[in-house]
Design an enzyme around this catalytic site. Structure first.
Site, PDB file in Angstrom:
ATOM      1  N   GLY A  31      39.698  44.961  35.479  1.00 43.05           N
ATOM      2  CA  GLY A  31      39.355  44.123  34.341  1.00 43.05           C
ATOM      3  C   GLY A  31      39.499  42.641  34.603  1.00 43.05           C
ATOM      4  O   GLY A  31      39.644  42.204  35.741  1.00 43.05           O
ATOM      5  N   HIS A  37      32.914  41.090  40.068  1.00 36.74           N
ATOM      6  CA  HIS A  37      32.756  42.413  39.442  1.00 36.74           C
ATOM      7  C   HIS A  37      31.320  42.616  38.954  1.00 36.74           C
ATOM      8  O   HIS A  37      30.746  43.687  39.119  1.00 36.74           O
ATOM      9  CB  HIS A  37      33.674  42.541  38.217  1.00 36.74           C
ATOM     10  CG  HIS A  37      35.139  42.376  38.505  1.00 36.74           C
ATOM     11  ND1 HIS A  37      35.867  41.313  38.023  1.00 36.74           N
ATOM     12  CD2 HIS A  37      36.007  43.144  39.192  1.00 36.74           C
ATOM     13  CE1 HIS A  37      37.131  41.433  38.401  1.00 36.74           C
ATOM     14  NE2 HIS A  37      37.244  42.539  39.118  1.00 36.74           N
ATOM     15  N   VAL A 176      31.935  37.392  46.444  1.00 34.83           N
ATOM     16  CA  VAL A 176      31.295  36.370  45.613  1.00 34.83           C
ATOM     17  C   VAL A 176      32.280  35.205  45.473  1.00 34.83           C
ATOM     18  O   VAL A 176      33.468  35.413  45.225  1.00 34.83           O
ATOM     19  CB  VAL A 176      30.928  36.952  44.231  1.00 34.83           C
ATOM     20  CG1 VAL A 176      30.317  35.881  43.338  1.00 34.83           C
ATOM     21  CG2 VAL A 176      29.964  38.130  44.400  1.00 34.83           C
ATOM     22  N   LYS A 184      36.131  34.473  44.256  1.00 31.43           N
ATOM     23  CA  LYS A 184      36.414  34.730  42.836  1.00 31.43           C
ATOM     24  C   LYS A 184      37.479  35.811  42.733  1.00 31.43           C
ATOM     25  O   LYS A 184      37.450  36.798  43.475  1.00 31.43           O
ATOM     26  CB  LYS A 184      35.154  35.198  42.124  1.00 31.43           C
ATOM     27  CG  LYS A 184      34.065  34.146  42.142  1.00 31.43           C
ATOM     28  CD  LYS A 184      33.394  34.010  40.809  1.00 31.43           C
ATOM     29  CE  LYS A 184      32.308  32.958  40.901  1.00 31.43           C
ATOM     30  NZ  LYS A 184      31.940  32.410  39.597  1.00 31.43           N
ATOM     31  N   SER A 186      40.409  37.570  39.645  1.00 32.21           N
ATOM     32  CA  SER A 186      41.004  37.538  38.300  1.00 32.21           C
ATOM     33  C   SER A 186      42.271  36.683  38.312  1.00 32.21           C
ATOM     34  O   SER A 186      42.656  36.103  37.297  1.00 32.21           O
ATOM     35  CB  SER A 186      41.361  38.956  37.846  1.00 32.21           C
ATOM     36  OG  SER A 186      40.240  39.805  37.960  1.00 32.21           O
TER      37      SER A 186
END
Ligand code: AMP
Length: 281
Positions: A31, A37, A176, A184, A186
């Protein structure tokens, strides 16, 4: 997009889709979705009839002093982004739903885990393998999508699928990055402003090492000491590791040849960042 929180309902729904001849693409995540993602989800969308995304912050893969309780979460935003990127099903079980009691049958990853994150996060890949074995049995995907940002994870999952004859095909997607090259993640939200600026040196030093190798450098020690110096001089972060191995075997090499990975982990105040590059010569 349908949100499902129950294991049984997810498994029954996926079985129904399978029986009606649909191919299932699966993107497991923890998440706090970002463009990395979403790239996996969009690729799954292009290549399958049905796309399932899971959001599950898996307690088994976090060590006692790691960031399980502070791992960033935002379900509303995640579900909107997953839907916009083409997900049909969002599976987001509670930990008690996935693990109603402690696992009595454990998975231990014996190879490719004595280095990199496997060494600095003991038990981490056992937890990853256990949750994926469960998720593969719940979602029954034809294809599962993983990012090369977690290249050691890909090397481990490849063995898991082979050793246990799991009928799923592994698909990998390139890392990415932000416009300045930072991978990138979280966890990037936990970088302080000065750390966010400094963190650019992670990818930069990997690129410089890659250039050196393309220009003829073959000594792993020289490449690693150059990178260590570059990172130490340009960031306040603490180097957890910078290592170079054959890929995907993750064995030490005396001389750079074939396919190798250079991978690093750097700890900032509230975020530990990883990045890597894979070079074939
Ligand atoms: P996580 O939510 O961090 O467990 O990541 C879920 C999946 O997304 C894993 O397969 C990761 O490798 C992948 N992923 C995370 N960050 C990136 C990124 N920057 N680029 C590509 N894939 C990524």
């Amino acid at each position: 997009m349908k949100v499902i929180r129950s294991v049984k309902e997810m498994q029954n729904t996926m079985l129904e889709q399978k029986r009606s001849g649909k191919s299932i693409g699966f993107v497991p995540t923890m998440g706090y979705l970002h463009e990395g993602h979403l790239t996996l989800i969009k690729q799954a969308r292009r290549e399958n009839d049905i796309v399932a995304v899971s959001i599950f912050v898996n307690p088994l893969q976090f060590g006692a002093n790691e960031d399980l309780s502070t791992y960033p979460r935002n379900f509303e935003r995640d579900s909107q982004l997953a839907e916009e990127s083409g997900a049909d099903y969002l599976f987001c079980p509670e930990a008690s739903e996935m693990y109603p009691r402690p696992l009595a049958v454990k998975v231990t990853v014996e190879d490719r885990t004595d280095v990199l994150c496997g060494r600095s996060r003991p038990g981490h890949f056992d937890g990853v393998a256990a949750v994926l074995l469960k998720l593969f049995n719940i979602v029954i995907p034809n294809f599962a999508y993983f990012g090369m940002k977690d290249a050691q994870q890909v090397a481990v999952i490849d063995m898991l699928i082979t050793d246990y004859n799991i009928p799923v095909t592994l698909k990998t997607v390139e890392t990415v990055r932000e416009s300045d090259g930072l991978a990138k993640s979280s966890r990037n939200v936990y970088l302080q402003p000065n750390e966010r600026e400094e963190a650019v040196i992670l990818n930069k030093s990997l690129n410089e090492a890659r250039e050196g190798i393309i220009n003829g450098e073959r000594d792993p020690e020289k490449v690693l000491s150059f990178m260590k110096e570059r990172i130490e001089q340009n960031s306040s972060g603490t180097i957890d590791y910078i290592e170079l191995y054959s890929y995907p075997e993750l064995k030490p090499v005396k001389e750079i040849k074939g396919t190798i990975i250079i991978a690093l982990a750097v700890k900032f105040t509230k975020a530990r960042l990883i990045d890597n590059t894979i070079i074939s010569i």
